[in-house]
Design an enzyme around this catalytic site. Structure first.
Site, PDB file in Angstrom:
ATOM      1  N   LYS A   1       0.848  -1.268   0.061  1.00  0.00           N
ATOM      2  CA  LYS A   1      -0.006  -0.090   0.177  1.00  0.00           C
ATOM      3  C   LYS A   1       0.869   1.319  -0.095  1.00  0.00           C
ATOM      4  CE  LYS A   1      -3.795   2.460   2.608  1.00  0.00           C
ATOM      5  NZ  LYS A   1      -4.622   2.297   3.794  1.00  0.00           N
TER       6      LYS A   1
ATOM      7  N   HIS B   1     -10.269  -6.641   7.058  1.00  0.00           N
ATOM      8  CA  HIS B   1      -9.019  -5.909   7.302  1.00  0.00           C
ATOM      9  C   HIS B   1      -9.055  -5.631   8.971  1.00  0.00           C
ATOM     10  CE1 HIS B   1      -6.057  -3.043   6.639  1.00  0.00           C
ATOM     11  NE2 HIS B   1      -6.608  -2.175   7.551  1.00  0.00           N
TER      12      HIS B   1
ATOM     13  N   TRP C   1       4.374   0.111   8.285  1.00  0.00           N
ATOM     14  CA  TRP C   1       3.739   1.252   8.304  1.00  0.00           C
ATOM     15  C   TRP C   1       4.897   2.584   7.979  1.00  0.00           C
ATOM     16  CZ3 TRP C   1       1.316  -1.889  12.095  1.00  0.00           C
ATOM     17  CH2 TRP C   1      -0.164  -1.798  11.798  1.00  0.00           C
TER      18      TRP C   1
ATOM     19  N   TYR D   1      -3.164   1.890  18.514  1.00  0.00           N
ATOM     20  CA  TYR D   1      -3.061   0.665  19.321  1.00  0.00           C
ATOM     21  C   TYR D   1      -2.539   0.870  20.669  1.00  0.00           C
ATOM     22  CZ  TYR D   1      -3.832  -1.163  14.509  1.00  0.00           C
ATOM     23  OH  TYR D   1      -4.393  -1.319  13.416  1.00  0.00           O
TER      24      TYR D   1
ATOM     25  N   ARG E   1      -6.033  -7.545  10.567  1.00  0.00           N
ATOM     26  CA  ARG E   1      -4.830  -6.794  10.883  1.00  0.00           C
ATOM     27  C   ARG E   1      -4.804  -6.089  12.114  1.00  0.00           C
ATOM     28  NH1 ARG E   1      -0.214  -4.678   7.868  1.00  0.00           N
ATOM     29  NH2 ARG E   1       0.008  -2.667   8.029  1.00  0.00           N
TER      30      ARG E   1
END
Length: 341
Positions: A216, A275, A301, A310, A278
């Site tokens: 991505k 998703h 990321w 998180y 994940r």
């Protein structure tokens, strides 16, 4: 020929008065629409050459050029769907005639369909992108109307407990069961799991990788394989020559399917998307003490912003500092201090 077909789509071809050869897709399967676009573009080229006038372009022309330049996007089919919806409002409109009032009317029309603010914003974002390119890159217009986005709720983080995950896995068919287990072990996105090939796996070094063109963020991702993920991969040996995960001898193109939805229902799990596996993987890591900077690398990321979603799930790393204000450390009796106020 001035218009011709490639597959199901009509294409345009002609020479301008300046000798420039124009050849492009008309982005339509209707011959009459392709002919109309051909005639419009050819007439504009003549006016530009012989009258010296700056050509005025329609929304449809802008869409055609934008789609040509953005054809590499993974989300291009979704973009086309949104552009088809916009077409009913802007089809023959000159782009220099698009005003804030028109944009607000489009926003209201989309709201009347009862869709979420996020859905409306994605449509407005494409409209804004095309208008910005028309001004900044193509120099077709001098100004762009202000497009105000609608407020969206905070980013959603939905994750499963270990018990819920086991319950879901028990309800899945074998091919989805393997992919869910692998996702929970690696945190990979759906497309990276379904598209994983054997040439991207090294069992000796216990690692896999996602190529930059598959990621991505357009950056290659290294994927360390723990014991769970290694066992899952071993179970796939000999099933397909190219792809790791398959169904009845064929590659799996989409994991978030009817079988997935039915398994969720049988497991009694609501408001959960593929998703979110994940999210579950990341949440389990944080709760197990994985540092945020390490999770960032594991998840591929680009910065810590996404990982901070998180952070609230774990506070163990703060315990040693929480004691700094204890009266045993400061020599201060907080009860007495409170009484002096």
């Amino acid at each position: 020929m001035s218009i011709y077909k490639r597959g199901e789509t009509w294409w345009i071809q002609f020479k301008t008065p300046n000798g420039e050869r124009i050849q492009q897709s008309a982005w339509t399967q209707v011959k009459e629409e392709a002919q109309e676009l051909h005639d419009t573009l050819k007439a504009q080229a003549w006016r530009e050459k012989n009258l010296g006038a700056r050509p005025r372009h329609t929304w449809q022309e802008a869409v055609v050029r934008w789609l040509t330049e953005q054809s590499h996007k993974k989300s291009i089919e979704t973009d086309k769907t949104r552009l088809r919806w916009l077409d009913q409002h802007l089809h023959d409109t000159k782009i220099d005639e698009i005003t804030k009032t028109m944009v607000d009317a489009i926003k209201t029309a989309k709201q009347n369909e009862g869709v979420s603010n996020a859905t409306i914003n994605r449509t407005l974002a494409i409209l804004r992108s095309i208008l910005n390119k028309s001004k900044q890159e193509w120099e077709w217009i001098d100004s762009v109307p202000y497009i105000r986005m609608l407020p969206e709720p905070s980013m959603r983080v939905r994750w499963l407990s270990y018990i819920e995950a086991d319950r879901l896995i028990s309800e899945l068919p074998d091919h989805l069961k393997a992919m869910v287990k692998f996702t929970l072990a690696t945190g990979l996105r759906e497309s990276n799991v379904t598209g994983l090939q054997w040439k991207q796996v090294d069992m000796i070094r216990r690692c896999a990788w996602v190529n930059a063109d598959q990621a991505k963020g357009k950056k290659a991702i290294a994927v360390p394989l723990n014991s769970d993920s290694c066992e899952i991969i071993k179970e796939q040996f000999g099933k397909h020559e190219t792809y790791v995960f398959t169904y009845k001898g064929n590659p799996v193109t989409r994991a978030n399917n009817n079988a997935w939805e039915k398994a969720l229902k049988r497991a009694g799990i609501e408001d959960f998307r593929w998703h979110d596996l994940r999210h579950t993987w990341a949440s389990w890591h944080i709760q197990s003490g994985t540092p945020l900077n390490v999770l960032k690398e594991l998840g591929g990321w680009s910065d810590l912003t996404m990982v901070m979603r998180y952070a609230h799930l774990s506070s163990e790393h703060l315990y040693e500092y929480a004691g700094n204000v204890s009266k045993k450390n400061t020599g201060t009796n907080l009860v007495l201090v409170k009484g002096l106020k």
